[in-house]
Design a protein around this motif. Structure first.
Motif, PDB file in Angstrom:
ATOM      1  N   VAL B  57      27.992  55.954 -13.372  1.00 23.06           N
ATOM      2  CA  VAL B  57      26.548  56.206 -13.372  1.00 23.06           C
ATOM      3  C   VAL B  57      26.262  57.490 -12.615  1.00 23.06           C
ATOM      4  O   VAL B  57      26.702  57.657 -11.475  1.00 23.06           O
ATOM      5  CB  VAL B  57      25.781  55.059 -12.658  1.00 23.06           C
ATOM      6  CG1 VAL B  57      24.287  55.369 -12.607  1.00 23.06           C
ATOM      7  CG2 VAL B  57      26.037  53.738 -13.348  1.00 23.06           C
ATOM      8  N   ARG B  58      25.545  58.375 -13.251  1.00 20.50           N
ATOM      9  CA  ARG B  58      25.189  59.635 -12.593  1.00 20.50           C
ATOM     10  C   ARG B  58      23.671  59.714 -12.570  1.00 20.50           C
ATOM     11  O   ARG B  58      23.022  59.435 -13.590  1.00 20.50           O
ATOM     12  CB  ARG B  58      25.781  60.796 -13.401  1.00 20.50           C
ATOM     13  CG  ARG B  58      25.699  62.144 -12.736  1.00 20.50           C
ATOM     14  CD  ARG B  58      26.628  63.137 -13.403  1.00 20.50           C
ATOM     15  NE  ARG B  58      26.257  63.479 -14.762  1.00 20.50           N
ATOM     16  CZ  ARG B  58      26.126  64.733 -15.206  1.00 20.50           C
ATOM     17  NH1 ARG B  58      26.287  65.745 -14.376  1.00 20.50           N
ATOM     18  NH2 ARG B  58      25.845  64.960 -16.472  1.00 20.50           N
ATOM     19  N   LEU B  59      23.116  60.077 -11.422  1.00 19.65           N
ATOM     20  CA  LEU B  59      21.665  60.239 -11.402  1.00 19.65           C
ATOM     21  C   LEU B  59      21.262  61.432 -10.563  1.00 19.65           C
ATOM     22  O   LEU B  59      22.004  61.883  -9.689  1.00 19.65           O
ATOM     23  CB  LEU B  59      20.973  58.956 -10.927  1.00 19.65           C
ATOM     24  CG  LEU B  59      21.336  58.338  -9.587  1.00 19.65           C
ATOM     25  CD1 LEU B  59      20.575  58.971  -8.440  1.00 19.65           C
ATOM     26  CD2 LEU B  59      21.012  56.837  -9.601  1.00 19.65           C
ATOM     27  N   GLY B  66      23.739  61.890  -7.364  1.00 25.89           N
ATOM     28  CA  GLY B  66      24.373  60.657  -6.900  1.00 25.89           C
ATOM     29  C   GLY B  66      25.289  60.135  -7.990  1.00 25.89           C
ATOM     30  O   GLY B  66      25.007  60.310  -9.172  1.00 25.89           O
ATOM     31  N   PHE B  67      26.396  59.519  -7.597  1.00 27.60           N
ATOM     32  CA  PHE B  67      27.345  59.013  -8.591  1.00 27.60           C
ATOM     33  C   PHE B  67      28.038  57.760  -8.092  1.00 27.60           C
ATOM     34  O   PHE B  67      28.387  57.662  -6.918  1.00 27.60           O
ATOM     35  CB  PHE B  67      28.389  60.091  -8.899  1.00 27.60           C
ATOM     36  CG  PHE B  67      29.373  59.669  -9.961  1.00 27.60           C
ATOM     37  CD1 PHE B  67      30.606  59.140  -9.609  1.00 27.60           C
ATOM     38  CD2 PHE B  67      29.043  59.782 -11.306  1.00 27.60           C
ATOM     39  CE1 PHE B  67      31.517  58.739 -10.589  1.00 27.60           C
ATOM     40  CE2 PHE B  67      29.945  59.376 -12.289  1.00 27.60           C
ATOM     41  CZ  PHE B  67      31.174  58.856 -11.929  1.00 27.60           C
ATOM     42  N   ALA B  81      26.193  49.575  -8.812  1.00 24.54           N
ATOM     43  CA  ALA B  81      26.572  50.960  -9.110  1.00 24.54           C
ATOM     44  C   ALA B  81      25.354  51.885  -9.018  1.00 24.54           C
ATOM     45  O   ALA B  81      25.420  52.969  -8.444  1.00 24.54           O
ATOM     46  CB  ALA B  81      27.215  51.054 -10.490  1.00 24.54           C
ATOM     47  N   ILE B  82      24.232  51.429  -9.551  1.00 25.05           N
ATOM     48  CA  ILE B  82      23.022  52.260  -9.514  1.00 25.05           C
ATOM     49  C   ILE B  82      22.566  52.439  -8.069  1.00 25.05           C
ATOM     50  O   ILE B  82      22.181  53.543  -7.649  1.00 25.05           O
ATOM     51  CB  ILE B  82      21.899  51.636 -10.370  1.00 25.05           C
ATOM     52  CG1 ILE B  82      22.296  51.700 -11.845  1.00 25.05           C
ATOM     53  CG2 ILE B  82      20.565  52.344 -10.144  1.00 25.05           C
ATOM     54  CD1 ILE B  82      21.408  50.881 -12.756  1.00 25.05           C
ATOM     55  N   GLU B  83      22.639  51.364  -7.302  1.00 23.61           N
ATOM     56  CA  GLU B  83      22.208  51.459  -5.902  1.00 23.61           C
ATOM     57  C   GLU B  83      23.109  52.406  -5.110  1.00 23.61           C
ATOM     58  O   GLU B  83      22.631  53.224  -4.324  1.00 23.61           O
ATOM     59  CB  GLU B  83      22.213  50.076  -5.269  1.00 23.61           C
ATOM     60  CG  GLU B  83      21.503  50.051  -3.929  1.00 23.61           C
ATOM     61  CD  GLU B  83      21.555  48.681  -3.287  1.00 23.61           C
ATOM     62  OE1 GLU B  83      21.483  47.687  -4.035  1.00 23.61           O
ATOM     63  OE2 GLU B  83      21.694  48.620  -2.058  1.00 23.61           O
ATOM     64  N   ASN B  84      24.440  52.286  -5.306  1.00 21.85           N
ATOM     65  CA  ASN B  84      25.374  53.189  -4.621  1.00 21.85           C
ATOM     66  C   ASN B  84      25.102  54.630  -5.006  1.00 21.85           C
ATOM     67  O   ASN B  84      25.134  55.526  -4.154  1.00 21.85           O
ATOM     68  CB  ASN B  84      26.826  52.839  -4.969  1.00 21.85           C
ATOM     69  CG  ASN B  84      27.296  51.583  -4.248  1.00 21.85           C
ATOM     70  OD1 ASN B  84      26.800  51.247  -3.183  1.00 21.85           O
ATOM     71  ND2 ASN B  84      28.255  50.907  -4.829  1.00 21.85           N
ATOM     72  N   ALA B  85      24.850  54.861  -6.281  1.00 26.21           N
ATOM     73  CA  ALA B  85      24.584  56.226  -6.736  1.00 26.21           C
ATOM     74  C   ALA B  85      23.304  56.739  -6.091  1.00 26.21           C
ATOM     75  O   ALA B  85      23.221  57.892  -5.658  1.00 26.21           O
ATOM     76  CB  ALA B  85      24.476  56.272  -8.257  1.00 26.21           C
TER      77      ALA B  85
END
Lengths: 466, 448
Positions: B57-59, B66-67, B81-85
């Protein structure tokens, strides 16, 4: 990984349903964080969780292996069936013994990475960066990589052994680029081990950054290394790449048994000069290549490979140990659940002697002093190896002269071991990732200051050009 | 618990991110099915099959990257994964050039999939590895053993979706053979090897690869060190590819922009010898690295990096292109789902010339034909300096005088490619990198 013993038993039995003398399941959950700093800023932070499983069946020394990322019991059973299909021998019912008491192990870690705020990790990187850049205005780039991982492993085998371990690793690497006119040089330093965030209390990120930066700047003014054969002193602080390439790989039992190691058939024989003792030890606390159990569940141990010049042992995993009728030395390692275990080094070093390093340097009339080694490579079949000189100096009449750059040293393992003439009292380790058969594992290599009668120096300067 | 696979998983990531108010997000999913067969001593020593899948996930939040990645396709896994990114993005530096690309109207469709690959029975593939070993062994009585004779194949599928409307998928396959052979006489042992990869099974020839590996080992028997001196050099296609790889780093726009390439600002300049043409081609038919879109969903293409010795262009992804005021060249590459899309190569090669290899050798009064190098990973891609172990053949006008090993060669990669005196017509690929034979004016050889 919430699996009942009965479920595991069923999976192992299914894997062995079409033949095999041994099977194991390797579960892995790895949570990693990495921070990348370049161009004077934190560019990228990556983290993630990878979960996987590998099922192995061994049949008369041959390996059948399957892996996936799906840990659902039904999927595991399918995976076991797939492996059995590959074994494809006569159907038989393998009777699994009852599981023994679970063995547990973990790396000794005071500050676990998941208890450290991400912002604190970023600070480590920023401190390293600031210190490196401050060294000299000719520094044009500083690249820093911070990494930590918490790896949980469960290994269960058909002999009833059940091993669980948690291994924590923390690492910092810095690469500094300096330029003057058309000349560009780089300096690299790294630190790390099976340890937590506390590593930065003793080994400061600033020191790491400064060391790498200073080397890059000094190399700008260094002259080309000489080309030719000459005596070489390797300083203790240089790292242990030479030992790793000169004999480490050659002593891995799988290569020996395949007939592709120059050290084959030499147990009990003198393979090195009498001042040489080489040890592999996975029990050293906090070292980068350490572990509580190897990746087959065998407890880590210290193995004397060469003692006073005589070959004592190879590095074994289960399959190779069985072949040689010995016990595994606990060196069966895998990069991850995606790989079968093979004999690998852990922390490999040349034991220190008594001599004062300064005295060793003073003995050389015309040669090279290596203060830092880089990477290397070996052809175990003929023993030829190379390793990079990251920082070297001309030695003349016992004195350290100008810095030189741009050379690998080339030699032949057994020949070089016989040519080690002096061994200092200053043992030092360096960390790295060892690659073999497409698998990388963390290791450390060490040696004290040593004098080697001669090595081929692959510089660009012919002696007569001086 | 329900699972979301591939296309569904990437869409689910977009949904979850949207619900959290994240505006710019991209999800990349890949699944591999691998087979590895390794034979030695006339039996299969290792047989490995696998299925691997993961998602990255890349944002971009407030111009910060964030990745994160995961192998857990449950809602909780994707959410983590989204939260970590997102947390990662809070601590990275703002960068106005960060950008997710928009989808294109058209995409090339290179031939990347062999539909027969999955249908071929395992036993046939196993037999190929065994046959290759037999051929190598039978080639000469001095062939002592085959270290390993391997067949591998991979089938993969990729799904990519983003808040910019990307909704892509692609599939592909590749397969290959590799062999390492040991030749021995009374005095010594030497190893030789060969590899060959293709997207299509029908291109694999175990007899050819087996014999090549064996003959490479035999050629090195009876060798010695030479005296230290400067000498003319001929690089075999394999070694030339390794040198090309070292040179290639300087063409990645990321390195150019970060002062890690000495080619920066030298577009249009003739830096290398005439006749040198270096190409990165992601739409090469049957190229193992061919793809219709890159790691960010940008359509791929053929890029000319060096034309007749002149620097023509660099390779870009969306970020570096944005920074340079150019368009992406379609070279965003992810090493795995665990990695962000950085600038990378696809099918990368030095185009063939018109000289036969024999001619190039015969034209050389005296020189060193290098068949193998050791320690190339220690070379410095920024300065271009290298010093590596080497083995091969000492030749006089194309005739072998004796094999050579235990020596080191040193030089600078940029100087080497400016000293090329002959380019072979024998472009050979080793995976996704390739080169013909190259004749070099001179290098320093360190021996006695």
């Amino acid at each position: 990984m919430d699996l009942a013993e009965a479920e595991i038993k069923a999976i192992l039995e299914r894997a062995l349903a079409q033949g095999g003398d041994f099977a194991d399941i390797y579960f892995e959950e790895n949570f990693r964080t990495s921070i990348f700093n370049e161009e004077d800023r934190v560019e990228k932070i990556t983290s993630g969780r990878e979960v996987g499983v590998g099922i192995r069946v061994v049949d008369k020394g041959n390996t059948y292996y399957a892996y996936s990322n799906d840990l659902e019991p039904a999927s595991l059973f399918d995976l076991a069936a797939k492996v059995a299909l590959c074994v494809a021998k006569d159907e038989k019912n393998f009777a699994l013994p009852p599981f023994a008491t679970k063995r547990k192990g973990e790396t000794i870690c005071r500050i676990k990475p998941d208890k450290v705020a991400l912002a604190e990790k970023v600070k480590i990187v920023e401190r390293c960066n600031a210190a490196a850049r401050a060294v000299d205005e000719r520094i044009i780039q500083v690249t820093i990589s911070y990494r930590d991982s918490i790896k949980k492993i469960i290994i269960i085998n058909s002999e009833g052994e059940w091993t669980e371990e948690e291994v924590v690793r923390t690492q910092l690497m810095v690469n500094v680029t300096a330029r003057e006119g058309k000349e560009i040089q780089t300096g690299y330093e790294s630190m790390g081990g099976t340890t937590g965030f506390e590593i930065f209390e003793k080994e400061l990120p600033e020191d790491l950054g400064r060391l790498a930066a200073q080397r890059a700047v000094n190399l700008l003014l260094a002259r080309n290394a000489p080309a030719g054969t000459m005596p070489v002193v390797m300083a203790g602080e240089a790292g242990g790449t030479m030992i790793h390439e000169a004999c480490g790989h050659g002593l891995e039992a799988d290569l020996v048994q395949k007939g592709i190691s120059v050290y084959q058939g030499k147990k009990g024989e003198a393979v090195a000069s009498p001042v040489v003792t080489i040890i592999d030890d996975a029990t050293l606390e906090g070292k980068h290549g350490s572990y509580p159990f190897d990746d087959e569940g065998v407890p880590a141990q210290k193995t004397v490979l060469i003692e006073n010049g005589v070959l004592k042992s190879y590095l074994y995993d289960r399959i190779t140990a069985l072949k040689d009728n010995v016990s595994s030395t606990g060196n069966g390692r895998r990069e991850s659940y995606q790989h079968k275990p093979i004999p690998r080094m852990s922390n490999t070093y040349l034991a220190p002697g008594e001599k004062n390093p300064a005295e060793i340097i003073a003995e050389v009339d015309k040669g090279l002093l290596v203060k830092k080694m880089g990477g290397g490579q070996v052809n175990t079949t003929n023993g030829d190896f190379v390793f990079e000189v990251a920082e070297g100096y001309i030695l003349h009449k016992g004195e350290v002269k100008e810095m030189v750059r741009g050379a690998v040293l080339s030699g032949n393992g057994p020949q070089v071991l016989q040519m080690i003439e002096e061994v200092g009292n200053d043992l030092n380790f360096d960390i790295g990732t060892c690659g073999k058969d497409g698998q990388g594992v963390p290791v450390s290599d060490g040696q004290p200051t040593i004098l080697i009668k001669e090595l081929v120096v692959g510089g660009r300067m012919e002696e007569k050009d001086e | 618990m329900s699972k979301f696979k591939g296309e569904e998983a990437v869409q689910k990531v977009l949904d979850i991110a949207k619900s959290k108010g994240i505006k710019e997000v991209e999800a990349f999913y890949v699944r591999y099915e691998d087979l590895e067969v390794e034979a030695t001593q006339s039996k299969i020593e290792t047989l490995k099959i696998s299925e691997e899948e993961g998602l990255g996930v890349r944002l971009i939040d407030d111009q910060r990257l964030g990745f994160s990645y995961t192998t857990d396709f449950e809602v909780q896994g994707l959410e983590e994964a989204i939260e970590n990114a997102f947390n990662a993005a809070l601590l990275t530096k703002e960068d106005e050039y960060l950008l997710l690309p928009v989808p294109s109207a058209t995409y090339p469709q290179p031939n990347t999939l062999d539909p027969t690959l999955k249908e071929i029975p395992l036993s046939t593939k196993i037999e190929m590895a065994l046959k290759m070993e037999r051929e190598a062994k039978a080639f000469d009585k001095r062939i002592k053993l085959v270290e390993s004779s391997s067949y591998t194949d991979t089938f993969y599928e990729v799904a990519l979706a983003s808040s910019k409307g990307m909704n892509l998928k692609r599939q592909g396959s590749y397969c290959g053979l590799s062999i390492a052979v040991v030749a021995a006489d009374e005095e010594e042992s030497q190893t030789g090897f060969d590899i060959f990869y293709s997207t299509h099974y029908e291109d694999l020839d175990p007899v050819k690869v087996g014999i090549k590996g064996a003959s490479n080992a035999l050629k090195l028997l009876g060798g010695k060190r030479v005296n230290t001196k400067k000498t003319a050099i001929i690089l075999s296609p394999y070694v030339a590819s390794e040198f090309l790889s070292l040179l290639g780093a300087s063409f990645l726009a990321e390195n150019v922009q970060k002062k890690k390439s000495i080619l920066a600002g030298r577009e249009g300049e003739k830096v290398f010898s005439s006749g040198i043409n270096i190409i990165d081609n992601a739409i090469l038919d049957k190229g193992v690295a061919s793809a219709s879109f890159d790691g960010e969903g940008v359509p791929t293409r053929r890029n000319i990096l060096v034309e007749d010795g002149r620097i023509a262009s660099f390779l870009h992804n969306t970020y570096t292109a944005n920074k340079a005021g150019l368009s992406s060249t379609g070279n965003a590459r992810r090493d795995s789902y665990k990695a962000t899309p950085e600038v990378g190569f696809t099918n990368f090669y030095l185009a063939p010339g018109d000289r036969k290899e024999e001619e190039l050798l015969q034209d050389t009064e005296e020189g060193f034909y290098i068949m193998e190098v050791m320690g190339m990973h220690t070379a410095n891609p920024i300065s271009g300096d290298f010093s590596v172990g080497a083995s091969g053949l000492w030749l006089k006008k194309g005739e072998v005088v004796y094999p050579v090993h235990g020596v080191a060669i040193a030089g600078n990669i940029f100087e080497i490619f400016a000293m090329i005196e002959g380019i072979g017509d024998n472009l050979t690929f080793y995976g996704s990198i390739g080169s013909p034979t190259l004749k070099i004016k001179e290098m320093m050889v360190s021996g006695e």
